[in-house]
Design an enzyme around this catalytic site. Structure first.
Site, PDB file in Angstrom:
ATOM      1  N   ASP A  58       0.892  -1.168   0.000  1.00 46.66           N
ATOM      2  CA  ASP A  58       0.000   0.000   0.000  1.00 46.66           C
ATOM      3  C   ASP A  58       0.922   1.208   0.000  1.00 46.66           C
ATOM      4  O   ASP A  58       1.889   1.237   0.785  1.00 46.66           O
ATOM      5  CB  ASP A  58      -0.883  -0.044   1.265  1.00 46.66           C
ATOM      6  CG  ASP A  58      -2.004   0.974   1.193  1.00 46.66           C
ATOM      7  OD1 ASP A  58      -1.708   2.179   1.043  1.00 46.66           O
ATOM      8  OD2 ASP A  58      -3.177   0.566   1.275  1.00 46.66           O
ATOM      9  N   SER A 125      -1.869  15.462 -12.876  1.00 47.99           N
ATOM     10  CA  SER A 125      -3.188  15.552 -13.526  1.00 47.99           C
ATOM     11  C   SER A 125      -3.521  16.972 -13.955  1.00 47.99           C
ATOM     12  O   SER A 125      -3.132  17.948 -13.296  1.00 47.99           O
ATOM     13  CB  SER A 125      -4.229  15.086 -12.518  1.00 47.99           C
ATOM     14  OG  SER A 125      -5.497  15.569 -12.840  1.00 47.99           O
ATOM     15  N   GLU A 127      -6.159  18.269 -13.412  1.00 46.12           N
ATOM     16  CA  GLU A 127      -6.950  18.860 -12.336  1.00 46.12           C
ATOM     17  C   GLU A 127      -6.163  19.961 -11.610  1.00 46.12           C
ATOM     18  O   GLU A 127      -6.750  20.787 -10.929  1.00 46.12           O
ATOM     19  CB  GLU A 127      -7.374  17.783 -11.330  1.00 46.12           C
ATOM     20  CG  GLU A 127      -8.651  17.070 -11.692  1.00 46.12           C
ATOM     21  CD  GLU A 127      -9.906  17.938 -11.548  1.00 46.12           C
ATOM     22  OE1 GLU A 127     -10.158  18.461 -10.461  1.00 46.12           O
ATOM     23  OE2 GLU A 127     -10.628  18.074 -12.544  1.00 46.12           O
ATOM     24  N   TYR A 149      -8.616  16.573  -4.298  1.00 44.31           N
ATOM     25  CA  TYR A 149      -7.833  15.743  -5.222  1.00 44.31           C
ATOM     26  C   TYR A 149      -6.813  16.612  -5.976  1.00 44.31           C
ATOM     27  O   TYR A 149      -5.625  16.281  -6.053  1.00 44.31           O
ATOM     28  CB  TYR A 149      -8.761  15.025  -6.212  1.00 44.31           C
ATOM     29  CG  TYR A 149      -8.021  14.350  -7.344  1.00 44.31           C
ATOM     30  CD1 TYR A 149      -7.482  13.072  -7.188  1.00 44.31           C
ATOM     31  CD2 TYR A 149      -7.828  14.991  -8.575  1.00 44.31           C
ATOM     32  CE1 TYR A 149      -6.776  12.460  -8.216  1.00 44.31           C
ATOM     33  CE2 TYR A 149      -7.139  14.382  -9.610  1.00 44.31           C
ATOM     34  CZ  TYR A 149      -6.618  13.120  -9.431  1.00 44.31           C
ATOM     35  OH  TYR A 149      -5.920  12.515 -10.461  1.00 44.31           O
TER      36      TYR A 149
HETATM   37  P1  NAP Z   1      -7.686   4.219 -11.362  1.00 43.38           P
HETATM   38  O1  NAP Z   1      -8.233   3.353 -12.433  1.00 43.38           O
HETATM   39  O2  NAP Z   1      -8.614   4.793 -10.351  1.00 43.38           O
HETATM   40  O3  NAP Z   1      -6.553   3.366 -10.601  1.00 43.38           O
HETATM   41  C1  NAP Z   1      -6.019   3.788  -9.384  1.00 43.38           C
HETATM   42  C2  NAP Z   1      -5.074   2.720  -8.883  1.00 43.38           C
HETATM   43  O4  NAP Z   1      -4.478   3.136  -7.656  1.00 43.38           O
HETATM   44  C3  NAP Z   1      -5.762   1.362  -8.601  1.00 43.38           C
HETATM   45  O5  NAP Z   1      -4.885   0.344  -8.999  1.00 43.38           O
HETATM   46  C4  NAP Z   1      -5.875   1.374  -7.087  1.00 43.38           C
HETATM   47  O6  NAP Z   1      -5.930   0.099  -6.507  1.00 43.38           O
HETATM   48  C5  NAP Z   1      -4.558   2.052  -6.736  1.00 43.38           C
HETATM   49  N1  NAP Z   1      -4.526   2.548  -5.354  1.00 43.38           N
HETATM   50  C6  NAP Z   1      -5.371   3.414  -4.766  1.00 43.38           C
HETATM   51  N2  NAP Z   1      -4.999   3.642  -3.494  1.00 43.38           N
HETATM   52  C7  NAP Z   1      -3.887   2.879  -3.279  1.00 43.38           C
HETATM   53  C8  NAP Z   1      -3.045   2.674  -2.166  1.00 43.38           C
HETATM   54  N3  NAP Z   1      -3.261   3.291  -0.993  1.00 43.38           N
HETATM   55  N4  NAP Z   1      -1.992   1.837  -2.305  1.00 43.38           N
HETATM   56  C9  NAP Z   1      -1.763   1.205  -3.476  1.00 43.38           C
HETATM   57  N5  NAP Z   1      -2.539   1.343  -4.565  1.00 43.38           N
HETATM   58  C10 NAP Z   1      -3.585   2.176  -4.472  1.00 43.38           C
HETATM   59  O7  NAP Z   1      -6.866   5.437 -11.987  1.00 43.38           O
HETATM   60  P2  NAP Z   1      -6.275   5.618 -13.475  1.00 43.38           P
HETATM   61  O8  NAP Z   1      -7.306   6.262 -14.313  1.00 43.38           O
HETATM   62  O9  NAP Z   1      -5.614   4.376 -13.914  1.00 43.38           O
HETATM   63  O10 NAP Z   1      -5.170   6.746 -13.203  1.00 43.38           O
HETATM   64  C11 NAP Z   1      -3.837   6.400 -12.861  1.00 43.38           C
HETATM   65  C12 NAP Z   1      -3.173   7.589 -12.210  1.00 43.38           C
HETATM   66  O11 NAP Z   1      -3.209   8.699 -13.090  1.00 43.38           O
HETATM   67  C13 NAP Z   1      -3.823   8.076 -10.919  1.00 43.38           C
HETATM   68  O12 NAP Z   1      -2.798   8.567 -10.090  1.00 43.38           O
HETATM   69  C14 NAP Z   1      -4.710   9.225 -11.364  1.00 43.38           C
HETATM   70  O13 NAP Z   1      -4.918  10.116 -10.308  1.00 43.38           O
HETATM   71  C15 NAP Z   1      -3.841   9.809 -12.469  1.00 43.38           C
HETATM   72  N6  NAP Z   1      -4.551  10.505 -13.543  1.00 43.38           N
HETATM   73  C16 NAP Z   1      -5.558   9.887 -14.207  1.00 43.38           C
HETATM   74  C17 NAP Z   1      -6.184  10.538 -15.256  1.00 43.38           C
HETATM   75  C18 NAP Z   1      -7.301   9.902 -16.024  1.00 43.38           C
HETATM   76  O14 NAP Z   1      -8.015  10.638 -16.718  1.00 43.38           O
HETATM   77  N7  NAP Z   1      -7.461   8.593 -15.984  1.00 43.38           N
HETATM   78  C19 NAP Z   1      -5.740  11.820 -15.628  1.00 43.38           C
HETATM   79  C20 NAP Z   1      -4.692  12.399 -14.927  1.00 43.38           C
HETATM   80  C21 NAP Z   1      -4.086  11.733 -13.899  1.00 43.38           C
HETATM   81  P3  NAP Z   1      -7.312  -0.664  -6.209  1.00 43.38           P
HETATM   82  O15 NAP Z   1      -7.651  -1.414  -7.481  1.00 43.38           O
HETATM   83  O16 NAP Z   1      -6.976  -1.540  -5.067  1.00 43.38           O
HETATM   84  O17 NAP Z   1      -8.340   0.366  -5.883  1.00 43.38           O
HETATM   85  N1  GDD Z   2     -18.239  11.338 -12.255  1.00 39.99           N
HETATM   86  C1  GDD Z   2     -19.264  12.049 -12.703  1.00 39.99           C
HETATM   87  N2  GDD Z   2     -20.520  11.555 -12.567  1.00 39.99           N
HETATM   88  N3  GDD Z   2     -19.013  13.239 -13.286  1.00 39.99           N
HETATM   89  C2  GDD Z   2     -20.061  13.939 -13.765  1.00 39.99           C
HETATM   90  C3  GDD Z   2     -21.375  13.478 -13.665  1.00 39.99           C
HETATM   91  C4  GDD Z   2     -21.627  12.238 -13.029  1.00 39.99           C
HETATM   92  O1  GDD Z   2     -22.745  11.767 -12.898  1.00 39.99           O
HETATM   93  N4  GDD Z   2     -22.187  14.390 -14.268  1.00 39.99           N
HETATM   94  C5  GDD Z   2     -21.420  15.356 -14.726  1.00 39.99           C
HETATM   95  N5  GDD Z   2     -20.120  15.100 -14.407  1.00 39.99           N
HETATM   96  C6  GDD Z   2     -18.988  15.985 -14.717  1.00 39.99           C
HETATM   97  C7  GDD Z   2     -18.103  16.311 -13.517  1.00 39.99           C
HETATM   98  O2  GDD Z   2     -18.712  17.331 -12.717  1.00 39.99           O
HETATM   99  C8  GDD Z   2     -16.834  16.756 -14.218  1.00 39.99           C
HETATM  100  O3  GDD Z   2     -16.919  18.105 -14.588  1.00 39.99           O
HETATM  101  C9  GDD Z   2     -16.799  15.891 -15.496  1.00 39.99           C
HETATM  102  O4  GDD Z   2     -18.114  15.307 -15.609  1.00 39.99           O
HETATM  103  C10 GDD Z   2     -15.764  14.777 -15.490  1.00 39.99           C
HETATM  104  O5  GDD Z   2     -15.899  14.052 -14.275  1.00 39.99           O
HETATM  105  P1  GDD Z   2     -15.099  12.669 -14.018  1.00 39.99           P
HETATM  106  O6  GDD Z   2     -15.343  11.751 -15.140  1.00 39.99           O
HETATM  107  O7  GDD Z   2     -15.434  12.219 -12.650  1.00 39.99           O
HETATM  108  O8  GDD Z   2     -13.586  13.099 -14.153  1.00 39.99           O
HETATM  109  P2  GDD Z   2     -12.747  14.347 -13.581  1.00 39.99           P
HETATM  110  O9  GDD Z   2     -12.479  15.267 -14.724  1.00 39.99           O
HETATM  111  O10 GDD Z   2     -13.363  14.909 -12.375  1.00 39.99           O
HETATM  112  O11 GDD Z   2     -11.394  13.638 -13.113  1.00 39.99           O
HETATM  113  C11 GDD Z   2     -10.728  12.702 -13.974  1.00 39.99           C
HETATM  114  O12 GDD Z   2      -9.798  13.377 -14.774  1.00 39.99           O
HETATM  115  C12 GDD Z   2      -8.705  13.972 -14.050  1.00 39.99           C
HETATM  116  C13 GDD Z   2      -7.827  14.665 -15.090  1.00 39.99           C
HETATM  117  O13 GDD Z   2      -8.284  15.944 -15.348  1.00 39.99           O
HETATM  118  C14 GDD Z   2     -10.088  11.639 -13.077  1.00 39.99           C
HETATM  119  O14 GDD Z   2      -9.612  10.600 -13.898  1.00 39.99           O
HETATM  120  C15 GDD Z   2      -8.922  12.194 -12.302  1.00 39.99           C
HETATM  121  O15 GDD Z   2      -8.242  11.131 -11.627  1.00 39.99           O
HETATM  122  C16 GDD Z   2      -7.978  12.871 -13.291  1.00 39.99           C
HETATM  123  O16 GDD Z   2      -6.868  13.416 -12.634  1.00 39.99           O
END
Ligand code: NAP
Ligand code: GDD
Length: 327
Positions: A58, A125, A127, A149
């Protein structure tokens, strides 16, 4: 060549592992013990799961990380583990800070201790831009996060830069804009939509409740973005890079396109529910990945419409075959 991935059970961990296996790298991953599904996405891909070496750990537990780093001694580390759901970061701010900030610090300290000559990737990110100033956000744009976040990711970003500068370590940040896939977690808006559209088409669901339909995001494909991560660690020098498509679309655009894929009109099914509104919203994101395109020779391949179609089709196929969803 050995790589170690934290967050290997998540969306990006899965696609990055597939890329690394293709490149004949030895893939090691950290998993959290769970009462039921420890291996996340891998539960649905047993063939490739066999090729990965998993270790219980973890990121908030430095002892577990030390033991993994000591025994694996990887050449490259991809730190992807995070509490990654923005909405949840308001209800669980302490867990978010512990995992995303302290967890990153723990990973950096184990890295520094056991493989100071290795290479480290940190998942930052878009974000962090939050209340955006620039129409296109790049590496020099102002960072003003709008959620616990976002704040945690900004702290982790600076911690990585500080370790790079203080201890002469190879640590790079990827500032990735939203990226999706059929393996996206079901709570994120794109997958929530694709799954609902597939269920509605098959008569398994009647309506789709969403929050803010006007928010705009720069959505790409996870499979494209993990290549940029990998390329960052093939450079001679560490650096920070924006990874994005350069296009922005509203949630409404996504939902409309998804319903059109199955010849339905979203207006007949989508209802707004204040439950999904956020205390502070990131209204607009659009990334400028010129630096990554030039220095890494990277560019996104999958277009917005292709991504939406890929996700809806995958959910339709899985549901039609009565197979469990990817996550
Ligand atoms: P994800 O699908 O939510 O995966 C998150 C991973 O982190 C899972 O494997 C989860 O394990 C693990 N994790 C959470 N807490 C942990 C802990 N305490 N110790 C060890 N492992 C832990 O996220 P993703 O979309 O693949 O994103 C990967 C990374 O990129 C994240 O850091 C996210 O914040 C960042 N990011 C994502 C996006 C996007 O749009 N996808 C964009 C920008 C940045 P479990 O399966 O056990 O929950
Ligand atoms: N989840 C969710 N559910 N989002 C909603 C909904 C709903 O029902 N309705 C509208 N939204 C809007 C959210 O308010 C946000 O503006 C947008 O959809 C995207 O939401 P998410 O898909 O939850 O993603 P995120 O942009 O907040 O965050 C993701 O992208 C980041 C990179 O910019 C995550 O993957 C983060 O881990 C990542 O860093």
């Amino acid at each position: 060549m050995k790589i170690l991935i934290s967050g290997i059970t998540g969306q990006d961990g899965y696609y990055l592992s597939l890329l690394a296996l293709k490149k004949k790298l030895e893939v090691h991953g950290i998993v959290r013990r769970n009462s039921q599904k420890t291996y996340g996405v891998w539960e649905y891909d047993p063939t490739n799961k066999e090729k990965i070496r998993f270790y219980y750990g973890d990121v908030s537990d430095k002892t577990s990380l030390d033991s993994i780093f000591r025994s694996v001694k990887p050449e490259m580390v991809f730190h992807l583990a995070a509490q990654s759901f923005v909405q949840e970061s308001w209800s669980n701010p302490e867990v978010t800070y512990d995992v995303n900030i302290k967890g990153t610090l723990n990973m950096l300290n184990s890295f520094r201790e056991y493989i100071p000559d290795g290479k480290f990737y940190n998942a930052c990110s878009s974000e962090v831009y939050g209340k955006v100033e620039d129409e296109l956000q790049n590496e020099r744009s102002r960072m003003w996060p709008r959620s616990p976040y976002g704040v945690s990711k900004l702290a982790a970003y600076w911690t990585c830069i500080n370790y790079r500068e203080s201890y002469d370590l190879f640590v790079s940040n990827g500032i990735l804009f939203n990226h999706e896939s059929p393996c996206r977690g079901v709570e994120f808006v794109t997958r929530k939509i694709s799954l609902a559209v597939a269920k509605i088409k098959l008569g398994l669901q009647k309506e789709l409740k969403l929050g803010n339909l006007e928010a705009k995001r720069d959505w790409g494909f996870s499979g494209d973005y993990v290549l940029a991560m990998y390329k960052m660690l093939q450079q001679d020098e560490p650096d920070d890079y924006v990874v994005a498509t350069g296009e922005t679309h509203s949630v409404k655009d996504f939902v409309k396109t998804a319903f059109e894929t199955v010849d339905l009109d979203y207006k007949d099914y989508v209802v707004t529910d204040p439950k999904y509104l956020r205390p502070a919203e990131v209204q607009y994101l659009r990334g400028d990945s010129t630096k990554a395109q030039k220095k890494l020779n990277w560019k996104p391949k999958v277009k917005f419409e292709e991504l939406v179609e890929m996700m809806v089709k995958a959910d339709l196929e899985r549901l039609s075959r009565h197979e469990a969803s990817c996550r």
